[in-house]
Design an enzyme around this catalytic site. Structure first.
Site, mmCIF file in Angstrom:
data_model
loop_
_atom_site.group_PDB
_atom_site.id
_atom_site.type_symbol
_atom_site.label_atom_id
_atom_site.label_comp_id
_atom_site.label_asym_id
_atom_site.label_seq_id
_atom_site.Cartn_x
_atom_site.Cartn_y
_atom_site.Cartn_z
ATOM 1 N N CYS A 193 0.892 -1.300 0.139
ATOM 2 C CA CYS A 193 0.081 -0.034 -0.158
ATOM 3 C C CYS A 193 0.912 1.429 -0.034
ATOM 4 O O CYS A 193 0.230 2.413 -0.450
ATOM 5 C CB CYS A 193 -0.956 0.134 1.387
ATOM 6 S SG CYS A 193 -2.007 -1.462 1.284
ATOM 7 N N ASN A 223 -9.956 -1.044 -0.631
ATOM 8 C CA ASN A 223 -8.556 -0.618 -0.802
ATOM 9 C C ASN A 223 -8.123 -1.283 -2.003
ATOM 10 O O ASN A 223 -8.221 -2.526 -2.187
ATOM 11 C CB ASN A 223 -8.181 -1.461 0.624
ATOM 12 C CG ASN A 223 -6.571 -1.173 0.782
ATOM 13 O OD1 ASN A 223 -5.901 -0.723 -0.099
ATOM 14 N ND2 ASN A 223 -6.165 -1.622 1.834
ATOM 15 N N HIS A 263 -3.863 6.930 2.800
ATOM 16 C CA HIS A 263 -4.159 5.489 2.272
ATOM 17 C C HIS A 263 -5.635 5.173 2.556
ATOM 18 O O HIS A 263 -5.991 5.671 3.699
ATOM 19 C CB HIS A 263 -3.217 4.521 2.498
ATOM 20 C CG HIS A 263 -3.433 3.162 2.178
ATOM 21 N ND1 HIS A 263 -3.760 2.669 1.042
ATOM 22 C CD2 HIS A 263 -3.635 2.158 3.011
ATOM 23 C CE1 HIS A 263 -4.013 1.349 0.914
ATOM 24 N NE2 HIS A 263 -3.992 1.031 2.103
HETATM 25 O O1 UT7 Z 1 -3.809 -1.133 3.823
HETATM 26 C C1 UT7 Z 1 -3.383 -1.543 5.068
HETATM 27 C C2 UT7 Z 1 -3.980 -2.838 5.057
HETATM 28 N N1 UT7 Z 1 -5.155 -3.047 5.827
HETATM 29 C C3 UT7 Z 1 -5.819 -2.397 6.842
HETATM 30 O O2 UT7 Z 1 -5.409 -1.492 7.091
HETATM 31 C C4 UT7 Z 1 -6.909 -3.114 7.424
HETATM 32 C C5 UT7 Z 1 -6.691 -3.231 8.852
HETATM 33 N N2 UT7 Z 1 -8.036 -3.551 9.589
HETATM 34 C C6 UT7 Z 1 -9.143 -3.394 9.424
HETATM 35 O O3 UT7 Z 1 -9.741 -2.555 8.723
HETATM 36 C C7 UT7 Z 1 -10.083 -3.988 10.402
HETATM 37 O O4 UT7 Z 1 -9.423 -4.752 11.513
HETATM 38 C C8 UT7 Z 1 -11.138 -5.294 9.624
HETATM 39 C C9 UT7 Z 1 -12.330 -4.312 8.999
HETATM 40 C C10 UT7 Z 1 -10.453 -6.036 8.871
HETATM 41 C C11 UT7 Z 1 -12.090 -5.852 10.890
HETATM 42 O O5 UT7 Z 1 -12.678 -5.048 11.600
HETATM 43 P P1 UT7 Z 1 -12.594 -4.983 13.159
HETATM 44 O O6 UT7 Z 1 -13.523 -3.850 13.602
HETATM 45 O O7 UT7 Z 1 -11.192 -5.148 13.586
HETATM 46 O O8 UT7 Z 1 -13.393 -6.490 13.567
HETATM 47 P P2 UT7 Z 1 -12.950 -7.735 14.175
HETATM 48 O O9 UT7 Z 1 -11.928 -8.382 13.369
HETATM 49 O O10 UT7 Z 1 -12.503 -7.515 15.535
HETATM 50 O O11 UT7 Z 1 -14.297 -8.470 14.212
HETATM 51 C C12 UT7 Z 1 -15.361 -8.054 15.073
HETATM 52 C C13 UT7 Z 1 -16.521 -9.294 14.804
HETATM 53 C C14 UT7 Z 1 -15.958 -10.562 14.896
HETATM 54 O O12 UT7 Z 1 -16.904 -11.368 15.596
HETATM 55 P P3 UT7 Z 1 -17.028 -11.766 17.257
HETATM 56 O O13 UT7 Z 1 -15.662 -12.405 17.358
HETATM 57 O O14 UT7 Z 1 -17.073 -10.361 17.930
HETATM 58 O O15 UT7 Z 1 -18.033 -12.531 17.339
HETATM 59 C C15 UT7 Z 1 -15.709 -11.206 13.742
HETATM 60 O O16 UT7 Z 1 -15.805 -12.606 13.469
HETATM 61 O O17 UT7 Z 1 -17.130 -9.032 13.361
HETATM 62 C C16 UT7 Z 1 -16.912 -10.350 12.949
HETATM 63 N N3 UT7 Z 1 -16.617 -10.103 11.534
HETATM 64 C C17 UT7 Z 1 -17.523 -9.950 10.450
HETATM 65 N N4 UT7 Z 1 -18.762 -9.932 10.492
HETATM 66 C C18 UT7 Z 1 -19.548 -9.480 9.464
HETATM 67 C C19 UT7 Z 1 -15.295 -10.115 10.765
HETATM 68 N N5 UT7 Z 1 -15.464 -9.866 9.553
HETATM 69 C C20 UT7 Z 1 -16.838 -9.747 9.255
HETATM 70 C C21 UT7 Z 1 -17.496 -9.420 7.939
HETATM 71 N N6 UT7 Z 1 -18.920 -9.436 8.162
HETATM 72 N N7 UT7 Z 1 -16.878 -9.295 7.104
#
Ligand code: UT7
Length: 329
Positions: free
Chosen positions: A112, A283, A253
């Site tokens: 990125c 992204n 970004h």
């Molecule tokens: O370019 C640089 C590269 N990338 C980034 O900068 C991305 C960095 N990270 C992120 O954007 C975020 O961490 C994500 C969008 C990937 C995830 O968001 P989060 O708020 O950190 O969610 P999480 O992984 O903590 O998940 C929260 C909950 C989980 O359920 P439980 O364990 O609380 O029951 C996940 O299983 O949301 C669930 N979950 C989803 N639910 C619906 C994870 N992905 C999804 C989904 N749809 N797509």
């Protein structure tokens, strides 16, 4: 001699992949994706086209805007993590398609951070007088590397390209003023594509284990991205004795709206000073910043003399900020 941006362009494929489309593929929903990421849809390139197709289109837009011939280019740098093929460089394919008959070129892989890294590299060739026209492209076909069975990653990424032309100027009040770049390889384990390189070439095992797709520990990347972009932007502003009032636009970004909001909050930037288009594209890795820059310019958000900061964070970890004064009327 200062390196100034004299043209910007972008390309995105027509096909849209909406949050509701993703609902058919994985267990997710529109409300979750919008509230956790800010993304509504992404663009997806046709299966039979490589990343060079988009890179060429973005570069052609710049060439047309600047009204030059591709034969005038001295150097083409393609920032990408999704090359058409493993060998040779995507820059070579772009050179051929553009008919840029008098240049050399190479690919740069900083995920990125690729476009900001490439712009910094390109500026050196302008400032030392070696080159007069350098085409810097950021392009990625993430759809080729995404596991559409993994809801942690498939909701985030899309395809696109952006490009900028760098040329010399004697006006030292315009152009690229400074950049601060970082690399920390201990971050590699949190965001990568494990197989397909020389360490783990493609095999039945790597395919069966889905190791050719993007893996991400989202939470760790999220935290490091906020700290990384906010810290390096603060550093570059302090170094150049600038306050928030001196900055017209921050182009960050585009990975997650919550990351951008947290960075803006740490910096004390109002929302109207921060460019956002990730709702439309997700992204696009190396393409996010040149795609945003081209759209911001075309929306009239940057005028000649305005101070702009580009800030990025991605796999590696590689990150940094670049400070410039916009040079196009
Ligand atoms: O370019 C640089 C590269 N990338 C980034 O900068 C991305 C960095 N990270 C992120 O954007 C975020 O961490 C994500 C969008 C990937 C995830 O968001 P989060 O708020 O950190 O969610 P999480 O992984 O903590 O998940 C929260 C909950 C989980 O359920 P439980 O364990 O609380 O029951 C996940 O299983 O949301 C669930 N979950 C989803 N639910 C619906 C994870 N992905 C999804 C989904 N749809 N797509």
């Amino acid at each position: 001699m200062r390196a100034i941006i004299t043209g910007v362009g972008h390309f995105v494929p027509d096909r849209k992949l909406t949050n509701n489309d993703l609902k058919q593929l994985v267990e997710t929903n529109d409300e979750w994706i919008i509230s956790r990421t800010g993304i509504k849809e992404r663009r997806i390139l046709e299966k039979d086209k490589g990343v060079s197709y988009m890179a060429v289109k973005a570069a052609e837009m710049v060439i047309e805007q600047r009204n030059i011939s591709a034969a005038e280019l001295d150097l083409i740098i393609v920032a990408t993590s999704t090359p058409d093929i493993m060998l040779s460089a995507t820059a070579a394919i772009v050179q051929k398609e553009l008919k840029a008959t008098n240049c050399w070129g190479f690919d740069l892989n900083a995920a990125c951070a690729g476009f900001v890294y490439a712009l910094s590299v390109a500026s050196q060739f302008i400032e030392n007088g070696k080159h007069k026209k350098v085409m810097v492209i950021g392009a990625d076909k993430m759809s080729a590397m995404i596991d559409y069975e993994d809801r942690n990653t498939c909701i985030l990424f899309g395809d696109g390209a952006g490009a900028a032309l760098l040329e010399p100027s004697n006006d030292d009040n315009l152009g690229i003023e400074d950049f601060i770049l970082h690399l920390d390889g201990s971050g590699n384990k949190y965001l990568n594509i494990a197989a397909g390189g020389s360490l783990l070439p493609a095999s039945h095992k790597t395919v069966d284990k889905r190791m050719h797709y993007v893996y991400q520990d989202g939470k760790t990347v999220f935290k490091r991205a906020v700290i990384g972009m906010a810290d390096v932007t603060t550093k570059i502003m302090k170094k150049n004795k600038l306050t928030n009032n001196d900055i017209k636009l921050l182009i960050p970004h585009q990975a997650n709206l919550r990351i951008i909001d947290a960075v803006a909050k740490k910096l004390g930037f109002n929302q109207d000073k921060v460019f956002i288009n990730l709702d439309k594209y997700g992204n696009t890795t190396a393409a996010t910043i040149p795609l945003a820059m081209s759209e911001a310019y075309r929306k009239g958000m940057m005028n000649k003399g305005d101070r702009i900061i580009l800030s990025t964070f991605g796999a590696g970890f590689a990150w940094g900020s670049l400070l410039l004064k916009w040079a196009i009327d």
